[in-house]
Design a protein around this motif. Structure first.
Motif, PDB file in Angstrom:
ATOM      1  N   LEU A  55      13.525 -14.419  -9.034  1.00  0.00           N
ATOM      2  CA  LEU A  55      13.290 -12.982  -9.170  1.00  0.00           C
ATOM      3  C   LEU A  55      11.893 -12.623  -8.684  1.00  0.00           C
ATOM      4  O   LEU A  55      10.905 -13.251  -9.076  1.00  0.00           O
ATOM      5  CB  LEU A  55      13.463 -12.565 -10.633  1.00  0.00           C
ATOM      6  N   PHE A  56      11.825 -11.598  -7.830  1.00  0.00           N
ATOM      7  CA  PHE A  56      10.544 -11.114  -7.309  1.00  0.00           C
ATOM      8  C   PHE A  56      10.508  -9.599  -7.425  1.00  0.00           C
ATOM      9  O   PHE A  56      11.398  -8.912  -6.913  1.00  0.00           O
ATOM     10  CB  PHE A  56      10.367 -11.533  -5.849  1.00  0.00           C
ATOM     11  N   VAL A  57       9.494  -9.077  -8.110  1.00  0.00           N
ATOM     12  CA  VAL A  57       9.333  -7.632  -8.274  1.00  0.00           C
ATOM     13  C   VAL A  57       8.215  -7.169  -7.350  1.00  0.00           C
ATOM     14  O   VAL A  57       7.058  -7.564  -7.504  1.00  0.00           O
ATOM     15  CB  VAL A  57       9.017  -7.265  -9.738  1.00  0.00           C
ATOM     16  N   LEU A  58       8.568  -6.334  -6.385  1.00  0.00           N
ATOM     17  CA  LEU A  58       7.624  -5.908  -5.351  1.00  0.00           C
ATOM     18  C   LEU A  58       6.614  -4.894  -5.872  1.00  0.00           C
ATOM     19  O   LEU A  58       5.499  -4.806  -5.366  1.00  0.00           O
ATOM     20  CB  LEU A  58       8.410  -5.324  -4.172  1.00  0.00           C
ATOM     21  N   ARG A  71       3.677  -7.434   1.521  1.00  0.00           N
ATOM     22  CA  ARG A  71       4.016  -8.414   0.481  1.00  0.00           C
ATOM     23  C   ARG A  71       5.457  -8.884   0.636  1.00  0.00           C
ATOM     24  O   ARG A  71       5.764 -10.068   0.470  1.00  0.00           O
ATOM     25  CB  ARG A  71       3.810  -7.814  -0.918  1.00  0.00           C
ATOM     26  N   LEU A  72       6.335  -7.934   0.958  1.00  0.00           N
ATOM     27  CA  LEU A  72       7.742  -8.284   1.152  1.00  0.00           C
ATOM     28  C   LEU A  72       7.906  -9.193   2.371  1.00  0.00           C
ATOM     29  O   LEU A  72       8.649 -10.185   2.322  1.00  0.00           O
ATOM     30  CB  LEU A  72       8.575  -7.015   1.322  1.00  0.00           C
ATOM     31  N   ARG A  73       7.209  -8.868   3.449  1.00  0.00           N
ATOM     32  CA  ARG A  73       7.270  -9.709   4.654  1.00  0.00           C
ATOM     33  C   ARG A  73       6.812 -11.132   4.343  1.00  0.00           C
ATOM     34  O   ARG A  73       7.458 -12.108   4.741  1.00  0.00           O
ATOM     35  CB  ARG A  73       6.410  -9.099   5.755  1.00  0.00           C
ATOM     36  N   SER A  74       5.714 -11.249   3.613  1.00  0.00           N
ATOM     37  CA  SER A  74       5.195 -12.573   3.256  1.00  0.00           C
ATOM     38  C   SER A  74       6.187 -13.335   2.393  1.00  0.00           C
ATOM     39  O   SER A  74       6.364 -14.552   2.551  1.00  0.00           O
ATOM     40  CB  SER A  74       3.859 -12.430   2.520  1.00  0.00           C
ATOM     41  N   TYR A  75       6.839 -12.625   1.485  1.00  0.00           N
ATOM     42  CA  TYR A  75       7.807 -13.277   0.599  1.00  0.00           C
ATOM     43  C   TYR A  75       8.984 -13.823   1.401  1.00  0.00           C
ATOM     44  O   TYR A  75       9.420 -14.965   1.187  1.00  0.00           O
ATOM     45  CB  TYR A  75       8.298 -12.289  -0.456  1.00  0.00           C
ATOM     46  N   PHE A  76       9.503 -13.023   2.323  1.00  0.00           N
ATOM     47  CA  PHE A  76      10.629 -13.474   3.142  1.00  0.00           C
ATOM     48  C   PHE A  76      10.241 -14.688   3.991  1.00  0.00           C
ATOM     49  O   PHE A  76      11.017 -15.638   4.129  1.00  0.00           O
ATOM     50  CB  PHE A  76      11.115 -12.340   4.050  1.00  0.00           C
ATOM     51  N   ILE A  77       9.044 -14.668   4.568  1.00  0.00           N
ATOM     52  CA  ILE A  77       8.602 -15.784   5.406  1.00  0.00           C
ATOM     53  C   ILE A  77       8.375 -17.032   4.558  1.00  0.00           C
ATOM     54  O   ILE A  77       8.816 -18.134   4.910  1.00  0.00           O
ATOM     55  CB  ILE A  77       7.309 -15.405   6.166  1.00  0.00           C
ATOM     56  N   LEU A  97      11.193  -4.390   8.783  1.00  0.00           N
ATOM     57  CA  LEU A  97      10.748  -5.756   9.064  1.00  0.00           C
ATOM     58  C   LEU A  97      11.696  -6.515   9.991  1.00  0.00           C
ATOM     59  O   LEU A  97      11.278  -7.464  10.660  1.00  0.00           O
ATOM     60  CB  LEU A  97      10.618  -6.531   7.748  1.00  0.00           C
ATOM     61  N   GLU A  98      12.952  -6.116  10.034  1.00  0.00           N
ATOM     62  CA  GLU A  98      13.985  -6.904  10.714  1.00  0.00           C
ATOM     63  C   GLU A  98      13.669  -7.232  12.178  1.00  0.00           C
ATOM     64  O   GLU A  98      13.863  -8.386  12.604  1.00  0.00           O
ATOM     65  CB  GLU A  98      15.334  -6.174  10.599  1.00  0.00           C
ATOM     66  N   PRO A  99      13.169  -6.292  12.998  1.00  0.00           N
ATOM     67  CA  PRO A  99      12.912  -6.633  14.404  1.00  0.00           C
ATOM     68  C   PRO A  99      11.849  -7.711  14.593  1.00  0.00           C
ATOM     69  O   PRO A  99      11.786  -8.345  15.650  1.00  0.00           O
ATOM     70  CB  PRO A  99      12.444  -5.296  15.004  1.00  0.00           C
ATOM     71  N   PHE A 100      11.012  -7.908  13.582  1.00  0.00           N
ATOM     72  CA  PHE A 100       9.916  -8.870  13.678  1.00  0.00           C
ATOM     73  C   PHE A 100      10.162 -10.105  12.814  1.00  0.00           C
ATOM     74  O   PHE A 100       9.240 -10.872  12.536  1.00  0.00           O
ATOM     75  CB  PHE A 100       8.604  -8.199  13.246  1.00  0.00           C
ATOM     76  N   SER A 101      11.419 -10.278  12.381  1.00  0.00           N
ATOM     77  CA  SER A 101      11.747 -11.351  11.448  1.00  0.00           C
ATOM     78  C   SER A 101      12.967 -12.118  11.938  1.00  0.00           C
ATOM     79  O   SER A 101      13.656 -11.698  12.873  1.00  0.00           O
ATOM     80  CB  SER A 101      12.018 -10.776  10.053  1.00  0.00           C
ATOM     81  N   SER A 102      13.237 -13.236  11.276  1.00  0.00           N
ATOM     82  CA  SER A 102      14.372 -14.072  11.669  1.00  0.00           C
ATOM     83  C   SER A 102      15.589 -13.868  10.774  1.00  0.00           C
ATOM     84  O   SER A 102      16.649 -14.436  11.038  1.00  0.00           O
ATOM     85  CB  SER A 102      13.965 -15.548  11.638  1.00  0.00           C
ATOM     86  N   PHE A 103      15.462 -13.075   9.705  1.00  0.00           N
ATOM     87  CA  PHE A 103      16.600 -12.901   8.804  1.00  0.00           C
ATOM     88  C   PHE A 103      17.630 -11.933   9.384  1.00  0.00           C
ATOM     89  O   PHE A 103      17.330 -11.124  10.262  1.00  0.00           O
ATOM     90  CB  PHE A 103      16.143 -12.424   7.416  1.00  0.00           C
ATOM     91  N   MET A 104      18.849 -12.025   8.868  1.00  0.00           N
ATOM     92  CA  MET A 104      19.922 -11.094   9.198  1.00  0.00           C
ATOM     93  C   MET A 104      20.023 -10.080   8.060  1.00  0.00           C
ATOM     94  O   MET A 104      19.869 -10.434   6.882  1.00  0.00           O
ATOM     95  CB  MET A 104      21.252 -11.832   9.366  1.00  0.00           C
TER      96      MET A 104
END
Length: 361
Positions: A55-58, A71-77, A97-104
């Motif tokens: 669980l992560f609360v932004l 913070r969210l970007r860092s968490y995903f990475i 964040l999606e265009p600059f990330s690897s997640f779907m």
């Protein structure tokens, strides 16, 4: 596979319950690491999050919080997230964040596209939808609407019925039914769409015929004005000791299991998770025929009535209370139907197949 469900809060609500249930279910699948990201704040549903879920609360502040976005970007990475499954309005930050990330990115539409005062759809949904790798919708109507308005290929917009799980009621959560009272329960957050005024009107009619009625309205609210309107209507109808606004409850099944009848009086719905919960609890159910309610409740396993018709609602509730044996038969049919068609197993099977497919493309 690392999957993050994302939701705006853990206040009690349909989308929030589905997000928690999905995160919990995925955490029990071998090879899946399940995260639950809450963009704003926690709430009563935090108690339902399994320990295996990360669980992560932004703690996002305001509509656009640049620090929270990073913070969210860092968490995903940091957690190497493969799939972000955004529920309802929580899609915005992942979409940025999606265009600059690897997640779907998967969007889960629980309520439909908001409509502005001028009758047009809110543009952020259409603009950002081009970044959605898949869309789940809780009703066929939402599927068709999204195929018209979103920039997503038709085959990537899929029907996924809500599901719920029956919560055990602990000794500390147990609620006693007041002796001699006929108990009616309605579980819905206090919002105009849920049309509690319809229920209040029905109870006002019924109270003249059936003594000792008691109504528990379970649900929180962010709309103080609507809550005041409801309380004023209750008081004006002389129902102050009959209809009680109980607020949000961590385990509504404690109330379902003692109810003589469970009601949903909504003016509009998607596919109401509450009806699935009522069915799992074995309740006799009366609900308005709106949205996809009839996909769960029909005249064979419950009572469907027209929306905004307090007399029809009163008649159906009265019938249940006056004929408990017949009500018990329908309640059992509904329980069996929900267990067969709205199970956690079938929903998670469909979700996992979709996740695997979009990761391959």
């Amino acid at each position: 596979m690392v999957v993050a469900q994302i939701i705006d809060s853990l206040d009690t609500g349909g989308a929030e319950v589905v997000a928690v249930n999905m995160a919990n279910a995925l955490s029990r699948i071998e090879g899946v690491t399940s995260h639950l990201v809450v963009t704003r704040h926690t709430g009563a549903l935090e108690a339902r999050v399994d320990p295996a879920v990360k669980l992560f609360v932004l703690q996002k502040k305001g509509a656009f919080d640049i620090k929270a976005l990073f913070r969210l970007r860092s968490y995903f990475i940091r957690n190497a997230v493969d799939i972000v499954h955004a529920h309802s309005t929580s899609f915005l930050y992942p979409a940025i964040l999606e265009p600059f990330s690897s997640f779907m990115l998967v969007w889960h539409d629980h309520y439909g596209l908001p409509i502005r005062a001028d009758g047009k759809r809110h543009y952020p949904y259409k603009i950002f939808s081009s970044l959605f790798d898949h869309v789940f919708c809780v009703s066929q109507q939402l599927v068709e609407n999204n195929r018209k308005h979103l920039r997503v290929p038709r085959h990537k917009i899929q029907l996924l019925y809500n599901f719920s799980v029956k919560l055990d009621v602990t000794a500390t959560e147990k609620v006693s039914k007041p002796e001699g009272r006929k108990l009616i329960v309605m579980s819905a957050n206090l919002r105009p769409q849920k049309d509690h005024l319809n229920l209040i009107g029905a109870i006002q009619q019924l109270s003249a015929e059936i003594p000792n009625l008691l109504v528990y309205c379970i649900g929180g609210t962010n709309d103080a004005q609507y809550q005041q309107q409801l309380q004023a209507a209750i008081d004006t109808a002389g129902l102050t000791e009959t209809v009680l606004l109980m607020g949000s409850q961590p385990n509504p099944f404690a109330f379902y299991q003692i109810a003589d009848v469970a009601v949903l009086s909504s003016a509009s719905e998607g596919l109401p998770l509450t009806l699935i919960e009522y069915g799992l609890a074995g309740c006799a159910v009366v609900c308005t025929d709106v949205g996809q309610a009839s996909a769960v409740v029909n005249q064979e396993n419950g009572w469907l009535v027209p929306s905004s018709d307090s007399t029809a609602l009163a008649n159906a509730i009265g019938h249940v209370l006056m004929h408990p044996e017949a009500a018990a038969v329908k309640a059992k049919r509904l329980q069996q139907f929900v267990q067969q068609f709205f199970s956690e197993e079938s929903a998670i099977y469909a979700v996992m197949n979709t996740y695997k497919h979009i990761l391959k493309t």
